[in-house]
Design a protein around this motif. Structure first.
Motif, PDB file in Angstrom:
ATOM      1  N   GLN A 273       0.854  -1.179   0.000  1.00  0.00           N
ATOM      2  CA  GLN A 273       0.000   0.000   0.000  1.00  0.00           C
ATOM      3  C   GLN A 273       0.888   1.226   0.000  1.00  0.00           C
ATOM      4  N   SER A 274       0.458   2.265  -0.693  1.00  0.00           N
ATOM      5  CA  SER A 274       1.217   3.508  -0.705  1.00  0.00           C
ATOM      6  C   SER A 274       1.296   4.081   0.698  1.00  0.00           C
ATOM      7  N   ALA A 275       2.453   4.630   1.044  1.00  0.00           N
ATOM      8  CA  ALA A 275       2.628   5.199   2.381  1.00  0.00           C
ATOM      9  C   ALA A 275       1.762   6.427   2.598  1.00  0.00           C
ATOM     10  N   SER A 276       1.390   7.104   1.525  1.00  0.00           N
ATOM     11  CA  SER A 276       0.520   8.286   1.623  1.00  0.00           C
ATOM     12  C   SER A 276      -0.470   8.230   0.466  1.00  0.00           C
ATOM     13  N   CYS A 277      -1.484   7.387   0.645  1.00  0.00           N
ATOM     14  CA  CYS A 277      -2.364   7.100  -0.494  1.00  0.00           C
ATOM     15  C   CYS A 277      -3.417   8.166  -0.718  1.00  0.00           C
ATOM     16  N   GLY A 278      -3.601   9.114   0.224  1.00  0.00           N
ATOM     17  CA  GLY A 278      -4.602  10.153   0.036  1.00  0.00           C
ATOM     18  C   GLY A 278      -5.993   9.561  -0.033  1.00  0.00           C
ATOM     19  N   THR A 279      -6.783  10.000  -1.007  1.00  0.00           N
ATOM     20  CA  THR A 279      -8.136   9.461  -1.164  1.00  0.00           C
ATOM     21  C   THR A 279      -8.079   8.170  -1.958  1.00  0.00           C
ATOM     22  N   GLY A 280      -9.014   7.279  -1.656  1.00  0.00           N
ATOM     23  CA  GLY A 280      -9.123   6.049  -2.429  1.00  0.00           C
ATOM     24  C   GLY A 280      -7.981   5.085  -2.204  1.00  0.00           C
ATOM     25  N   CYS A 281      -7.754   4.671  -0.953  1.00  0.00           N
ATOM     26  CA  CYS A 281      -6.693   3.713  -0.665  1.00  0.00           C
ATOM     27  C   CYS A 281      -6.985   2.381  -1.345  1.00  0.00           C
ATOM     28  N   VAL A 282      -5.969   1.786  -1.904  1.00  0.00           N
ATOM     29  CA  VAL A 282      -6.121   0.477  -2.523  1.00  0.00           C
ATOM     30  C   VAL A 282      -4.991  -0.422  -2.062  1.00  0.00           C
ATOM     31  N   LEU A 283      -5.233  -1.719  -2.142  1.00  0.00           N
ATOM     32  CA  LEU A 283      -4.190  -2.717  -1.960  1.00  0.00           C
ATOM     33  C   LEU A 283      -3.630  -3.047  -3.333  1.00  0.00           C
ATOM     34  N   HIS A 284      -2.330  -2.877  -3.492  1.00  0.00           N
ATOM     35  CA  HIS A 284      -1.657  -3.236  -4.735  1.00  0.00           C
ATOM     36  C   HIS A 284      -1.015  -4.606  -4.560  1.00  0.00           C
ATOM     37  N   VAL A 285      -1.144  -5.455  -5.557  1.00  0.00           N
ATOM     38  CA  VAL A 285      -0.439  -6.735  -5.577  1.00  0.00           C
ATOM     39  C   VAL A 285       0.372  -6.773  -6.859  1.00  0.00           C
ATOM     40  N   THR A 286       1.690  -6.713  -6.715  1.00  0.00           N
ATOM     41  CA  THR A 286       2.605  -6.679  -7.855  1.00  0.00           C
ATOM     42  C   THR A 286       3.132  -8.075  -8.138  1.00  0.00           C
ATOM     43  N   ARG A 289       7.203 -11.305 -11.504  1.00  0.00           N
ATOM     44  CA  ARG A 289       7.643 -11.939 -12.749  1.00  0.00           C
ATOM     45  C   ARG A 289       7.253 -11.126 -13.982  1.00  0.00           C
ATOM     46  N   GLY A 290       6.513 -10.040 -13.762  1.00  0.00           N
ATOM     47  CA  GLY A 290       6.166  -9.183 -14.884  1.00  0.00           C
ATOM     48  C   GLY A 290       4.709  -9.234 -15.293  1.00  0.00           C
ATOM     49  N   GLY A 291       3.896  -9.979 -14.591  1.00  0.00           N
ATOM     50  CA  GLY A 291       2.478 -10.029 -14.900  1.00  0.00           C
ATOM     51  C   GLY A 291       1.776  -8.746 -14.502  1.00  0.00           C
ATOM     52  N   PRO A 292       0.493  -8.632 -14.837  1.00  0.00           N
ATOM     53  CA  PRO A 292      -0.234  -7.389 -14.507  1.00  0.00           C
ATOM     54  C   PRO A 292      -0.407  -7.218 -13.012  1.00  0.00           C
ATOM     55  N   ASP A 293      -0.330  -5.967 -12.566  1.00  0.00           N
ATOM     56  CA  ASP A 293      -0.594  -5.665 -11.172  1.00  0.00           C
ATOM     57  C   ASP A 293      -2.097  -5.709 -10.905  1.00  0.00           C
ATOM     58  N   THR A 294      -2.440  -5.975  -9.653  1.00  0.00           N
ATOM     59  CA  THR A 294      -3.838  -6.019  -9.230  1.00  0.00           C
ATOM     60  C   THR A 294      -4.064  -4.917  -8.212  1.00  0.00           C
ATOM     61  N   GLU A 295      -5.189  -4.222  -8.329  1.00  0.00           N
ATOM     62  CA  GLU A 295      -5.565  -3.204  -7.365  1.00  0.00           C
ATOM     63  C   GLU A 295      -6.944  -3.549  -6.813  1.00  0.00           C
ATOM     64  N   ILE A 296      -7.052  -3.544  -5.483  1.00  0.00           N
ATOM     65  CA  ILE A 296      -8.303  -3.859  -4.815  1.00  0.00           C
ATOM     66  C   ILE A 296      -8.607  -2.748  -3.823  1.00  0.00           C
ATOM     67  N   ALA A 297      -9.786  -2.148  -3.950  1.00  0.00           N
ATOM     68  CA  ALA A 297     -10.177  -1.078  -3.035  1.00  0.00           C
ATOM     69  C   ALA A 297     -10.363  -1.639  -1.636  1.00  0.00           C
ATOM     70  N   LEU A 298      -9.816  -0.947  -0.639  1.00  0.00           N
ATOM     71  CA  LEU A 298      -9.959  -1.344   0.753  1.00  0.00           C
ATOM     72  C   LEU A 298     -11.114  -0.593   1.398  1.00  0.00           C
ATOM     73  N   PRO A 299     -11.703  -1.133   2.455  1.00  0.00           N
ATOM     74  CA  PRO A 299     -12.802  -0.436   3.121  1.00  0.00           C
ATOM     75  C   PRO A 299     -12.348   0.925   3.637  1.00  0.00           C
TER      76      PRO A 299
END
Length: 430
Positions: A273-286, A289-299
């Motif tokens: 997670q970004s250290a200072s995500c501001g509005t709309g915090c998301v969980l990033h999964v990188t 190996r080079g595949g697409p990143d995933t973003e999931i909105a957190l509560p």
């Protein structure tokens, strides 16, 4: 105990994240001073929000304390969970045996396999437990000068059909990470400000017998965070993350910000997670190996606490994540466990929460009243269900969630269990 709703599905609402400013919970041992030192060490490594540490004052009370319920659901009956052994770490190492038709039982394993020739110092505690092929690997150390981690024992405990074998000492270190092959272990001896180890911060790869499998790599001011399929994830004294080649130390691009808060890793993924995500915090999964990143909105109004343990399932398709709920004043109000489906990009709340903030009196070893309990989540070896352990510093409670219906809970028991793992999973480096 009443049944709970099966699941709550979290929508993708986006609200400003409140600043997480309440007291950080301690994690590392039973004395107040060591608890605080352990919490500081983890925040430095993983880059979590810096909150002032507190600790309880006074001496242990003669008053008999009622064991608090931290997890809620239906009692775990014999046969209500797969037969397994949970290795629990705190001020001691214990095995919680859950058998098919028998009540769960708890046994202890002595710390300090190195004996008198290899002293651990005062108040040694379990700092990491990692499931590896053929057993579990446990790191035990004390805190010494300046409250930093001393060199400790890295123990391999073989686990087979007949149970756990005797621990064997495979290295001396104060950090470790599971190698991508799920069998071998990276170990590091870190110098200040990370630990009381030698200059140069050497790291190397060992097998389950302690045989060195690599040359010694000097990390030079950086500390080992995880070992991935593309290299070692390390953090520098400037708190910046980097991915480096395990052989030559060359930098490798990941797309992960240097100041990211790491929520969990496996061989192929880094959840952050970004250290200072501001509005709309998301969980990033990188995908390293080079595949697409995933973003999931957190509560809304939730925050990652790096003292909690989150976990990828063995297939790398789901991520169990503990999140603190934060009120408008910035204080913890409890912790829930969620399951993120990386393919569907959805988040489901596990029943049984929220795990409350600590409310025990100010006795030695208890977490400060008002701080969140430590919550750890690990997938079962098959990935079919989820084990959860919560602790408030004096008691711990264990539960199993099969993926539907109510949480299945055991009674709270005395003791500290802020780290645990399940043999046979071999998925997480934390």
């Amino acid at each position: 105990m009443p049944d709970e709703p099966a699941v709550d599905v979290i929508s993708g609402g986006r609200e400003p994240r409140p600043r997480h400013t309440g007291p950080r919970r301690p994690i590392a041992a039973v004395t107040a001073a060591v608890l605080v030192a352990g919490a500081i060490a983890v925040h430095l490594i993983h880059g979590g929000p810096r909150r002032p540490s507190q600790h309880s004052q006074g001496t242990p009370s003669a008053v008999v304390l009622a064991a608090p319920s931290m997890l809620h659901g239906t009692p775990l009956r014999p046969g209500g969970a797969p037969s397994t052994a949970l290795f629990l770490g705190g001020s001691e190492l214990r095995i919680l045996n859950v058998r098919g038709q028998a009540p769960a039982s708890l046994t202890g394993i002595p710390l300090g396999a190195g004996g008198a020739r290899d002293p651990l110092g005062p108040g040694p505690a379990v700092q990491q437990i990692i499931s590896a092929a053929g057993g579990v690997v446990v790191l035990v150390f004390s805190h010494g000068a300046a409250g930093l981690p001393d060199l400790g024992d890295v123990l391999f405990i073989p686990v087979g059909a007949s149970g756990a074998g005797p621990p064997r000492l495979i290295a001396r270190a104060n950090y470790m990470a599971l190698a991508p092959d799920h069998r071998d272990i990276w170990v590091q001896q870190a110098a200040p400000p990370w630990g009381n180890g030698p200059a140069g911060d050497p790291a190397w790869l060992v097998d389950e017998y302690g045989h060195r499998l690599s040359v010694t790599r000097a990390l030079n001011g950086r500390v080992l965070v995880a070992a991935t399929a593309r290299g070692l994830l390390v953090r520098g004294t400037d708190q910046q993350l980097a991915l480096i080649g395990p052989v030559d130390g060359s930098p490798r691009h990941t797309g992960i910000p240097g100041n990211a808060i790491i929520a969990g890793t496996d061989a192929d993924h880094v959840a952050w997670q970004s250290a200072s995500c501001g509005t709309g915090c998301v969980l990033h999964v990188t995908d390293v190996r080079g595949g697409p990143d995933t973003e999931i909105a957190l509560p809304p109004h939730t925050a990652i606490d790096t003292n909690d343990t989150s976990d990828f399932d063995p297939a790398g398709q789901r991520f169990a994540l503990a999140l603190d709920t934060i009120d408008h004043a910035g204080a913890d109000t409890g912790t829930n466990v969620y399951v993120a489906d990386l393919g569907a990009r959805t988040l489901v709340r596990v029943p049984g929460g929220p795990v409350p903030v600590a409310g025990l009196p100010a006795v030695l070893g208890a977490f400060p009243a008002g701080s969140a309990d430590v919550v750890s989540a690990r997938w079962a070896a098959t990935g079919a269900g989820l084990w959860i352990v919560a602790t408030d510093g004096l008691y711990f409670q264990t539960a199993y969630w099969p993926g539907h219906g109510a949480l299945r809970v055991l009674r709270p028991q005395p003791g500290l269990a802020y780290k645990f793992d399940v043999p046979g999973t071999s998925s997480s480096g934390r």
